[in-house]
Enzyme design. Structure first.
Site, mmCIF file in Angstrom:
data_model
loop_
_atom_site.group_PDB
_atom_site.id
_atom_site.type_symbol
_atom_site.label_atom_id
_atom_site.label_comp_id
_atom_site.label_asym_id
_atom_site.label_seq_id
_atom_site.Cartn_x
_atom_site.Cartn_y
_atom_site.Cartn_z
ATOM 1 N N HIS A 308 0.855 -1.193 0.000
ATOM 2 C CA HIS A 308 0.000 0.000 0.000
ATOM 3 C C HIS A 308 0.886 1.236 0.000
ATOM 4 O O HIS A 308 1.925 1.253 0.621
ATOM 5 C CB HIS A 308 -0.901 0.012 1.252
ATOM 6 C CG HIS A 308 -2.089 0.906 1.110
ATOM 7 N ND1 HIS A 308 -2.008 2.260 1.306
ATOM 8 C CD2 HIS A 308 -3.364 0.637 0.750
ATOM 9 C CE1 HIS A 308 -3.211 2.790 1.099
ATOM 10 N NE2 HIS A 308 -4.047 1.830 0.749
ATOM 11 N N ASP A 365 -7.902 -5.290 -0.207
ATOM 12 C CA ASP A 365 -8.350 -6.191 -1.280
ATOM 13 C C ASP A 365 -8.005 -7.647 -1.025
ATOM 14 O O ASP A 365 -8.469 -8.526 -1.757
ATOM 15 C CB ASP A 365 -7.731 -5.736 -2.607
ATOM 16 C CG ASP A 365 -8.303 -4.394 -3.030
ATOM 17 O OD1 ASP A 365 -7.531 -3.450 -3.248
ATOM 18 O OD2 ASP A 365 -9.545 -4.292 -3.089
HETATM 19 C C1 SDX Z 1 -6.236 -0.070 -3.052
HETATM 20 O O1 SDX Z 1 -4.420 4.448 -2.137
HETATM 21 C C2 SDX Z 1 -5.381 3.847 -1.544
HETATM 22 O O2 SDX Z 1 -5.809 4.238 -0.478
HETATM 23 C C3 SDX Z 1 -5.941 2.620 -2.294
HETATM 24 C C4 SDX Z 1 -6.973 1.803 -1.515
HETATM 25 C C5 SDX Z 1 -8.268 2.586 -1.294
HETATM 26 O O3 SDX Z 1 -8.980 2.276 -0.328
HETATM 27 O O4 SDX Z 1 -8.596 3.442 -2.173
HETATM 28 O O5 SDX Z 1 -6.427 1.408 -0.262
HETATM 29 C C6 SDX Z 1 -7.372 0.546 -2.303
HETATM 30 O O6 SDX Z 1 -6.055 0.218 -4.204
HETATM 31 C C7 SDX Z 1 -5.313 -1.015 -2.330
HETATM 32 C C8 SDX Z 1 -4.128 -1.518 -3.219
HETATM 33 C C9 SDX Z 1 -4.628 -2.630 -4.134
HETATM 34 N N1 SDX Z 1 -3.591 -3.019 -5.089
HETATM 35 C C10 SDX Z 1 -2.913 -4.189 -4.980
HETATM 36 O O7 SDX Z 1 -3.077 -4.992 -4.078
HETATM 37 C C11 SDX Z 1 -1.928 -4.452 -6.113
HETATM 38 C C12 SDX Z 1 -0.601 -4.981 -5.555
HETATM 39 N N2 SDX Z 1 0.082 -3.929 -4.812
HETATM 40 C C13 SDX Z 1 0.868 -3.038 -5.538
HETATM 41 O O8 SDX Z 1 1.091 -3.089 -6.842
HETATM 42 C C14 SDX Z 1 1.473 -1.881 -4.741
HETATM 43 O O9 SDX Z 1 1.798 -2.323 -3.488
HETATM 44 C C15 SDX Z 1 0.587 -0.651 -4.662
HETATM 45 C C16 SDX Z 1 0.120 -0.250 -6.006
HETATM 46 C C17 SDX Z 1 -0.568 -0.917 -3.771
HETATM 47 C C18 SDX Z 1 1.405 0.466 -4.058
HETATM 48 O O10 SDX Z 1 2.393 0.785 -4.985
HETATM 49 P P1 SDX Z 1 3.549 1.837 -4.649
HETATM 50 O O11 SDX Z 1 3.226 2.607 -3.423
HETATM 51 O O12 SDX Z 1 3.823 2.595 -5.893
HETATM 52 O O13 SDX Z 1 4.762 0.918 -4.258
HETATM 53 P P2 SDX Z 1 5.919 0.543 -5.238
HETATM 54 O O14 SDX Z 1 5.364 -0.021 -6.490
HETATM 55 O O15 SDX Z 1 6.860 1.702 -5.334
HETATM 56 O O16 SDX Z 1 6.629 -0.655 -4.425
HETATM 57 C C19 SDX Z 1 7.679 -0.429 -3.504
HETATM 58 C C20 SDX Z 1 8.492 -1.714 -3.511
HETATM 59 C C21 SDX Z 1 8.968 -2.101 -4.919
HETATM 60 O O17 SDX Z 1 10.131 -2.903 -4.770
HETATM 61 P P3 SDX Z 1 11.597 -2.186 -4.847
HETATM 62 O O18 SDX Z 1 11.639 -1.359 -6.105
HETATM 63 O O19 SDX Z 1 11.697 -1.359 -3.577
HETATM 64 O O20 SDX Z 1 12.583 -3.349 -4.860
HETATM 65 O O21 SDX Z 1 7.663 -2.816 -3.080
HETATM 66 C C22 SDX Z 1 7.505 -3.732 -4.150
HETATM 67 C C23 SDX Z 1 7.875 -2.992 -5.420
HETATM 68 O O22 SDX Z 1 8.315 -3.900 -6.415
HETATM 69 N N3 SDX Z 1 6.078 -4.131 -4.143
HETATM 70 C C24 SDX Z 1 5.643 -5.370 -4.347
HETATM 71 C C25 SDX Z 1 4.238 -5.306 -4.196
HETATM 72 N N4 SDX Z 1 3.884 -4.053 -3.911
HETATM 73 C C26 SDX Z 1 5.023 -3.323 -3.886
HETATM 74 N N5 SDX Z 1 6.294 -6.523 -4.630
HETATM 75 C C27 SDX Z 1 5.513 -7.610 -4.770
HETATM 76 N N6 SDX Z 1 4.161 -7.644 -4.613
HETATM 77 C C28 SDX Z 1 3.496 -6.504 -4.337
HETATM 78 N N7 SDX Z 1 2.170 -6.520 -4.209
#
Ligand code: SDX
Length: 429
Positions: A308, A365
């Site tokens: 998140h 989710d």
């Molecule tokens: C919702 O914003 C809100 O409030 C949203 C929400 C709401 O109520 O409106 O809470 C609802 O949308 C929840 C999120 C649902 N999405 C998912 O579950 C999809 C999977 N999660 C992600 O793709 C990710 O975690 C996000 C999109 C939720 C957040 O993305 P960010 O903040 O841009 O984080 P990032 O992509 O910069 O990740 C930081 C690091 C990265 O690794 P490094 O570059 O540091 O090595 O964490 C890793 C990412 O690769 N990472 C993950 C991951 N999420 C982040 N690695 C594996 N699996 C994941 N799910």
């Protein structure tokens, strides 16, 4: 504002900027004059460090796993409030008293039915049309049959009526899209039913047999909608604000919000989680295989339902859902093998440095889909359910934008294309 200031030094010259402080002591540097004073802009792709507005609707503390709607903790709201009460709270800032609640409910009941001409449009969609595409299209279409909502302002009886119309009709749009896709006749709303029971009636009743939601199922749907009602400046809510900032009407603004929510990184994740859990369950591969894929930077595979932008602790909504899923499955005497997969997946990530170091915990989710499965909502409707829940939050943010008379959203950029060059006529190319 406070008397605190921030100093920025560029090329030996110092610039001072005022600091805002919120009611929870959050701080922001006022950069509204940064470009005019320094010639520089900020670059913050994804806006992770950028405040877009002042808001009094929802407070999230990602480090502490705190979520409050208008100051009320989500844990207390989730256990005690109906979605209609929460919608009123988010929209109007206070919990409704009995008279206000009765009026609000009457307004929702009055506007539950779709214009009959609207119903014909459902038959124009292909049977396998994505429900989110239908929802977004039909929200704009509703405003064509209610032109009075196009020029509504953010207060007064016109606004109250428009809000009730939107909150109420979004259910019928969602249910009708399901009925059309499954070849069933449209089931019209029953004004004597509660918000949630009426939706389930429109989804699952038959001409010869009315679907009566059991208290367990109604409470589960109510909880789902309450937990999704608002979440400060997330992707879809920010989209609603950007569209609304041009003074576009409420229906086109929330229609855009639906489109933003659809993405698998946002609201589309709830269905993606179920598909992921089913893949894990049926593939015969160990969970470690999926954890390694999620860590592998050579592919864009992610564990859906994890991570998140704001929560760097547990998402409090996920904790509430996980607890309720057990209770609902038990009361319905159901077992869902995907719950076991989800629990094992969560347990393994909590012991894996990659996820722990990045604060990747289950978000809303991760368990919400298992709750929807338990109450019979079809998978392709999961994100539509998220949209129904988020509607009060989208409307409240759109209204707040107008109340604050906020400027049109228009970010800047750093250009990285070609520098100037003379045009080449076709004959010379
Ligand atoms: C919702 O914003 C809100 O409030 C949203 C929400 C709401 O109520 O409106 O809470 C609802 O949308 C929840 C999120 C649902 N999405 C998912 O579950 C999809 C999977 N999660 C992600 O793709 C990710 O975690 C996000 C999109 C939720 C957040 O993305 P960010 O903040 O841009 O984080 P990032 O992509 O910069 O990740 C930081 C690091 C990265 O690794 P490094 O570059 O540091 O090595 O964490 C890793 C990412 O690769 N990472 C993950 C991951 N999420 C982040 N690695 C594996 N699996 C994941 N799910």
């Amino acid at each position: 504002m406070t008397d605190e200031t921030a100093t920025l030094t560029i090329a030996g010259k110092s610039y001072e900027f005022e600091v805002y402080t919120g009611t929870e002591n959050e701080r922001a540097i006022d950069f509204q004059k940064l470009r005019s004073q320094t010639g520089y802009i900020t670059m913050d792709q994804g806006y992770g460090n950028t405040g877009s507005c002042f808001s009094s609707i929802t407070y999230v503390d990602g480090a502490k796993g705190i979520l409050r709607y208008r100051g009320y903790p989500i844990e207390e709201i989730a256990e005690q409030a109906t979605f209609v009460e929460v919608a009123y709270l988010i929209l109007y800032g206070e919990l409704p008293d009995p008279r206000q609640l009765a009026n609000f409910r009457a307004n929702l009941a009055e506007h539950a039915q779709l214009h009959t001409s609207l119903e014909h449009h459902f038959s124009g969609f292909p049977k396998d049309a994505p429900p989110m595409a239908i929802l977004s299209a039909m929200l704009n279409l509703v405003s064509c049959f209610h032109p009075e909502v196009l020029d509504v302002h953010a207060e007064g009886p016109g606004f109250d009526r428009t809000v009730a119309l939107l909150l109420s009709k979004v259910r019928a749009i969602a249910a009708f899209s399901y009925r059309m896709a499954t070849g069933k006749p449209l089931m019209h709303p029953n004004p004597n039913l509660s918000y949630c029971s009426n939706f389930l009636h429109m989804m699952f009743s038959e001409p010869y047999r009315e679907f009566i939601a059991t208290p367990v199922v109604e409470r589960a749907l109510n909880l789902f909608l309450v937990l999704h009602a608002d979440h400060e400046q997330n992707c879809s809510t920010s989209t609603v604000r950007v569209v609304g900032s041009s003074r576009a009407n409420l229906f086109s603004s929330v229609s855009a919000g639906v489109c933003a929510l659809w993405g698998p990184l946002h609201g589309g994740a709830n269905a993606a989680v179920i598909r992921m859990l089913e893949e894990i369950k049926t593939s015969g591969k160990p969970i470690s295989h999926y954890l390694e894929m999620a860590k592998d930077k050579n592919n864009d595979y992610r564990l859906m339902g994890f991570g998140h932008r704001v929560y760097k602790n547990f998402d409090p909504r996920s904790l509430i859902l996980k607890k309720r899923v057990y209770a609902v499955l038990e009361e319905l005497q159901q077992e869902d093998p995907l719950l076991e997969v989800a629990l094992e997946l969560e347990e393994k990530t909590l012991k894996d440095d990659y996820f722990v170091e990045r604060n990747l915990y289950p978000n809303i989710d991760f368990y919400s889909g298992i709750l929807l499965r338990a109450i019979g909502i079809p998978l392709n409707m999961y994100t539509v359910m998220f949209a129904i829940g988020r509607m009060p939050g989208w409307i409240a943010n759109w209204r707040e934008l107008l109340e604050h008379n906020q400027r049109i959203s228009r970010p800047r950029q750093i250009y990285t294309g070609e520098t100037t060059r003379p045009f080449v006529p076709l004959a010379q190319r």
